[in-house]
Design a protein around this motif. Sequence first.
Motif, short mmCIF file in Angstrom:
data_model
loop_
_atom_site.label_atom_id
_atom_site.label_comp_id
_atom_site.label_asym_id
_atom_site.label_seq_id
_atom_site.Cartn_x
_atom_site.Cartn_y
_atom_site.Cartn_z
N SER A 152 0.16 8.90 0.99
CA SER A 152 0.95 10.03 1.92
C SER A 152 -0.25 10.84 2.60
O SER A 152 0.23 11.38 3.86
N VAL A 193 5.14 7.30 8.26
CA VAL A 193 6.51 6.32 8.29
C VAL A 193 7.49 7.00 7.39
O VAL A 193 7.46 6.93 6.14
N ASN A 213 3.06 5.89 -7.05
CA ASN A 213 4.24 5.40 -6.38
C ASN A 213 3.88 4.17 -5.36
O ASN A 213 4.69 3.23 -5.22
N THR A 214 2.77 4.16 -4.75
CA THR A 214 2.39 3.01 -3.92
C THR A 214 2.55 1.74 -4.73
O THR A 214 3.14 0.70 -4.25
N GLU A 237 -7.77 7.18 -12.26
CA GLU A 237 -6.37 6.78 -12.53
C GLU A 237 -5.78 5.50 -11.62
O GLU A 237 -5.14 4.72 -11.89
N GLU A 245 5.97 0.86 -5.78
CA GLU A 245 6.96 0.46 -4.71
C GLU A 245 6.46 -0.93 -4.11
O GLU A 245 7.43 -2.03 -4.08
N ASN A 284 0.98 8.59 -13.69
CA ASN A 284 -0.47 7.74 -13.42
C ASN A 284 -0.60 7.03 -14.91
O ASN A 284 -0.10 7.32 -16.00
#
Length: 357
Positions: free
Chosen positions: A195, A244, A264-265, A287, A268, A124
């Motif tokens: 998630s 997904v 991560n989001t 964060e 990505e 983060n």
Amino acid sequence: MRVLLAGGGTAGHTSPLLATADALVRRDPSTEVTALGTPRGLENRVVPAAGYPLELVPPVPLSRKLDADLLRTPARLRATVKAALEVLDRVRPDVVVGFGGYVSVPAYLAARRRRLPIVVHEGNAKPGLANRLGARFTHHVATSFPGTELRHGVYIGLPVRRMISTLDRGDLREVARAHFGLDAEAPTLLVTGGSQGARRLNQAVLGAAAAFASAGVQVLHVVGPNNDVPAPGSTPPYVVERYVDRMDLAYAAADAVLCRAGANTVTEVSGVGLPAIYVPLPIGNGEQALNAAPVVDAGGGLLVADETLTPEWVADHVPALLTDPRRLVAMSKAAADVIPLDADERLVDMILAAVTA
Ligand SMILES: CC(=O)N[C@H]1[C@@H](OP(=O)(O)OP(=O)(O)OC[C@H]2O[C@@H](n3ccc(=O)[nH]c3=O)[C@H](O)[C@@H]2O)O[C@H](CO)[C@@H](O)[C@@H]1O
């Protein structure tokens, strides 16, 4: 070479750990990777599923302050460090890599006791307690976002799954839209709350379904594994998925994303060049807003406060963005230029450097 990777809890920590494990084995198939976690985290499902051995230590509850109490090793911390020492003596790694979170504290303390090289990776933008401790013990420290303040920190990005780091959205678009039952041509918004999903995002976007339909914009809405939400029947389609597995297809289907700003989001979405509306989760240590800041500053995304995100706001702003191709192209380029997708390889370089130092 034997490598112990310590990290767990949510996908936020297990995903970069697994991406790094895969990169280590790709670089040298004889590398033996073992993961270290605690009994309740997601690692108990995803690490064995990925084919890596998992060792466990008891969790340590930490206070938010990195203070003398922690370093005086109260009883529970002593017990978990002892368990981590037993793992080190059994697995005999050449290097210990920590991704932060509770399990990294005993990993760092035990590795230091055995004089093993340590590598710290912070996921983060705002470092957590465990990694602030770990960064005191080593010079091999990596961060996921530019400008993160962590001792010895070098910005390399966040290791992500290969299916995303090697994604060509244009090549996969047609297949991806067919996969989700979407129209091949209509501008497409992807919605994801990370998630776990995010109720606030779900309510705001579902509440604006009519505005998307009348603008000719279709929606792929991933509502979260525990959320049961019926899809509004509309044309073009409004598709609802709970979770997904093939996020590469979800990103390939989309022209823009409305999402939370987990590390991560952000990596990505912006790394694959998707324009984004980031709605940071307003809890934790703040964060999420910091994670999105470099991309937003570069023009690759918009930052919207959680309390601003109502169905009215979505209806007023989001269909207009999706039907403005020139703006989408400019945002896409700005996003892709800020966030690198080769952090898995760069972290392997750092791990090898720590072993040979
Ligand atoms: C509530 C909470 O504690 N959130 C934290 C958690 O977020 P969270 O666990 O949501 O993690 P991220 O947003 O960083 O990543 C979500 C990951 O799940 C994947 N995904 C998501 C939905 C789906 O249907 N399928 C799928 O595969 C995404 O592709 C991504 O790889 O860890 C992040 C990284 O430490 C932190 O920044 C967040 O603040």
